[in-house]
Scaffold this motif. Structure first.
Motif, PDB file in Angstrom:
ATOM      1  N   ALA A  12       0.670  -0.867  -0.094  1.00 20.64           N
ATOM      2  CA  ALA A  12      -0.117  -0.087  -0.113  1.00 20.64           C
ATOM      3  C   ALA A  12       0.793   1.126  -0.166  1.00 20.64           C
ATOM      4  CB  ALA A  12      -1.328   0.240   1.065  1.00 20.64           C
ATOM      5  N   VAL A  13       2.369   1.141   0.791  1.00 20.84           N
ATOM      6  CA  VAL A  13       2.701   2.456   0.818  1.00 20.84           C
ATOM      7  C   VAL A  13       3.540   2.651  -0.637  1.00 20.84           C
ATOM      8  CG1 VAL A  13       5.014   3.117   2.220  1.00 20.84           C
ATOM      9  CG2 VAL A  13       3.037   2.161   3.305  1.00 20.84           C
ATOM     10  N   LEU A  14       3.794   1.659  -1.252  1.00 16.77           N
ATOM     11  CA  LEU A  14       4.535   2.049  -2.240  1.00 16.77           C
ATOM     12  C   LEU A  14       3.833   1.976  -3.628  1.00 16.77           C
ATOM     13  CD1 LEU A  14       7.267   1.198  -3.870  1.00 16.77           C
ATOM     14  CD2 LEU A  14       5.885  -1.318  -4.330  1.00 16.77           C
ATOM     15  N   MET A  15       2.128   1.780  -3.518  1.00 18.69           N
ATOM     16  CA  MET A  15       1.284   2.052  -4.747  1.00 18.69           C
ATOM     17  C   MET A  15       1.369   3.624  -4.364  1.00 18.69           C
ATOM     18  SD  MET A  15      -0.670  -0.965  -4.844  1.00 18.69           S
ATOM     19  CE  MET A  15      -2.312  -0.407  -6.091  1.00 18.69           C
ATOM     20  N   LEU A  16       0.910   4.186  -3.026  1.00 16.17           N
ATOM     21  CA  LEU A  16       0.969   5.555  -2.897  1.00 16.17           C
ATOM     22  C   LEU A  16       1.746   6.783  -3.101  1.00 16.17           C
ATOM     23  CD1 LEU A  16      -0.945   5.577   0.378  1.00 16.17           C
ATOM     24  CD2 LEU A  16      -2.196   5.660  -1.790  1.00 16.17           C
ATOM     25  N   THR A  17       2.973   5.518  -3.133  1.00 20.44           N
ATOM     26  CA  THR A  17       4.241   6.823  -3.348  1.00 20.44           C
ATOM     27  C   THR A  17       4.103   7.185  -4.651  1.00 20.44           C
ATOM     28  OG1 THR A  17       5.992   5.158  -3.221  1.00 20.44           O
ATOM     29  CG2 THR A  17       5.357   6.463  -1.075  1.00 20.44           C
ATOM     30  N   LEU A  18       4.083   5.931  -5.494  1.00 17.66           N
ATOM     31  CA  LEU A  18       4.561   5.968  -7.006  1.00 17.66           C
ATOM     32  C   LEU A  18       3.098   6.846  -7.605  1.00 17.66           C
ATOM     33  CD1 LEU A  18       5.616   2.379  -7.621  1.00 17.66           C
ATOM     34  CD2 LEU A  18       6.907   4.197  -7.990  1.00 17.66           C
ATOM     35  N   SER A  19       2.286   6.649  -6.515  1.00 14.70           N
ATOM     36  CA  SER A  19       1.059   7.355  -7.728  1.00 14.70           C
ATOM     37  C   SER A  19       1.131   8.911  -7.507  1.00 14.70           C
ATOM     38  CB  SER A  19      -0.378   6.709  -7.401  1.00 14.70           C
ATOM     39  OG  SER A  19      -0.512   7.197  -5.595  1.00 14.70           O
ATOM     40  N   VAL A  20       1.861   9.290  -6.404  1.00 18.93           N
ATOM     41  CA  VAL A  20       1.797  10.618  -5.740  1.00 18.93           C
ATOM     42  C   VAL A  20       3.049  10.978  -6.883  1.00 18.93           C
ATOM     43  CG1 VAL A  20       2.711  12.564  -3.680  1.00 18.93           C
ATOM     44  CG2 VAL A  20       0.934  10.067  -3.532  1.00 18.93           C
ATOM     45  N   SER A  21       4.010  10.220  -6.632  1.00 18.93           N
ATOM     46  CA  SER A  21       5.452  10.764  -7.694  1.00 18.93           C
ATOM     47  C   SER A  21       5.591  10.988  -8.917  1.00 18.93           C
ATOM     48  CB  SER A  21       6.219  10.093  -7.201  1.00 18.93           C
ATOM     49  OG  SER A  21       6.060   8.680  -7.624  1.00 18.93           O
ATOM     50  N   HIS A  22       4.277  10.400  -9.141  1.00 17.43           N
ATOM     51  CA  HIS A  22       3.909  10.495 -10.888  1.00 17.43           C
ATOM     52  C   HIS A  22       2.480  11.058 -11.315  1.00 17.43           C
ATOM     53  CE1 HIS A  22       6.321   7.223 -12.821  1.00 17.43           C
ATOM     54  NE2 HIS A  22       6.102   7.129 -12.161  1.00 17.43           N
ATOM     55  N   SER A  23       1.757  11.502 -10.250  1.00 12.88           N
ATOM     56  CA  SER A  23       0.797  12.702 -10.704  1.00 12.88           C
ATOM     57  C   SER A  23       1.153  14.116 -10.540  1.00 12.88           C
ATOM     58  CB  SER A  23      -0.331  12.342  -9.730  1.00 12.88           C
ATOM     59  OG  SER A  23      -0.040  12.456  -8.532  1.00 12.88           O
ATOM     60  N   LEU A  24       1.984  14.352 -10.084  1.00  8.85           N
ATOM     61  CA  LEU A  24       3.085  15.672  -9.128  1.00  8.85           C
ATOM     62  C   LEU A  24       3.404  16.140 -10.856  1.00  8.85           C
ATOM     63  CD1 LEU A  24       4.466  15.484  -6.265  1.00  8.85           C
ATOM     64  CD2 LEU A  24       2.664  16.172  -6.457  1.00  8.85           C
ATOM     65  N   PRO A  25       3.309  18.106 -11.412  1.00 19.25           N
ATOM     66  CA  PRO A  25       3.981  17.833 -12.377  1.00 19.25           C
ATOM     67  C   PRO A  25       5.285  17.781 -12.440  1.00 19.25           C
ATOM     68  CG  PRO A  25       2.797  20.170 -10.805  1.00 19.25           C
ATOM     69  CD  PRO A  25       2.618  18.391 -10.290  1.00 19.25           C
ATOM     70  N   ASN A  26       6.089  18.162 -12.575  1.00 14.88           N
ATOM     71  CA  ASN A  26       7.263  18.261 -13.265  1.00 14.88           C
ATOM     72  C   ASN A  26       8.108  19.870 -12.587  1.00 14.88           C
ATOM     73  OD1 ASN A  26       7.491  15.983 -14.125  1.00 14.88           O
ATOM     74  ND2 ASN A  26       7.665  15.874 -16.797  1.00 14.88           N
ATOM     75  N   MET A  27       9.452  19.673 -12.253  1.00 13.57           N
ATOM     76  CA  MET A  27       9.469  20.759 -11.894  1.00 13.57           C
ATOM     77  C   MET A  27      10.644  21.516 -13.064  1.00 13.57           C
ATOM     78  SD  MET A  27      10.646  20.137  -7.995  1.00 13.57           S
ATOM     79  CE  MET A  27      11.241  22.081  -7.753  1.00 13.57           C
ATOM     80  N   ALA A  28       9.677  23.486 -13.294  1.00 14.07           N
ATOM     81  CA  ALA A  28      10.700  23.244 -14.515  1.00 14.07           C
ATOM     82  C   ALA A  28      11.938  23.872 -14.018  1.00 14.07           C
ATOM     83  CB  ALA A  28       9.981  24.886 -14.398  1.00 14.07           C
ATOM     84  N   THR A  29      13.209  23.218 -14.674  1.00 18.21           N
ATOM     85  CA  THR A  29      14.485  23.344 -13.553  1.00 18.21           C
ATOM     86  C   THR A  29      15.314  24.442 -14.597  1.00 18.21           C
ATOM     87  OG1 THR A  29      15.190  21.564 -14.447  1.00 18.21           O
ATOM     88  CG2 THR A  29      14.551  20.938 -12.097  1.00 18.21           C
ATOM     89  N   ALA A  30      14.926  24.018 -15.839  1.00 19.72           N
ATOM     90  CA  ALA A  30      16.169  25.811 -16.058  1.00 19.72           C
ATOM     91  C   ALA A  30      15.731  26.918 -16.169  1.00 19.72           C
ATOM     92  CB  ALA A  30      14.786  25.388 -18.255  1.00 19.72           C
TER      93      ALA A  30
END
Length: 152
Positions: A12-30
């Protein structure tokens, strides 16, 4: 069966952390926290600027993996006043400057101002505090002259 709740919890922890990390927008690091100051073509470490620093200083703007030189004014400030106000780099915008020519009249604690010239620049003013040379010892040669000055 003792490990079943532990396995379920870890899954459950693995599924929650993966889904959150993929749903967050990519940071504009340019344009995020890059250092626009180059010393001899390499990114300048502003924490190591001392009185004896040497090299050609440039200001660049990163645009899509390309760098563009930005004209700038550079001057030294001591106690709120400009040191060497008649220098060319203080009055006119330059694309590069020899750092030792600016720092030859510097003392520890002075501030080096780097102002990009022109309007609409994405790069803001940089203020760098000049440090004493870490390799030269501070030896007080005349101990008798220091009496009465905080005892140091």
């Amino acid at each position: 069966m003792k490990n079943a709740p532990l396995n379920l919890l870890l899954t459950a922890v693995l599924m929650l952390t993966l889904s959150v990390s993929h749903s967050l927008p990519n940071m504009a690091t340019a344009h995020f926290h890059y250092n626009p100051l180059l010393l001899n073509g390499k990114s300048m470490d502003i924490t190591r600027l001392s009185i004896v620093s040497k090299g050609k200083l440039q200001v660049v703007l990163k645009e899509d993996d390309k760098t563009k030189e930005v004209p700038f004014k550079i001057y030294l400030v001591r106690d709120g006043k400009i040191v060497g106000a008649n220098s060319r780099s203080c009055n006119h915008a330059v694309r590069e400057v020899e750092l030792s020519s600016i720092l030859k009249s510097a003392k520890a604690g002075d501030q080096l101002y780097v102002d990009p010239a022109g309007s609409g620049q994405e790069i803001g003013r940089r203020i760098i505090t000049v440090k004493a040379d870490p390799f030269l010892p501070r030896i007080q040669w005349f101990y008798g002259l220091n009496k009465g000055k905080d005892g140091c």
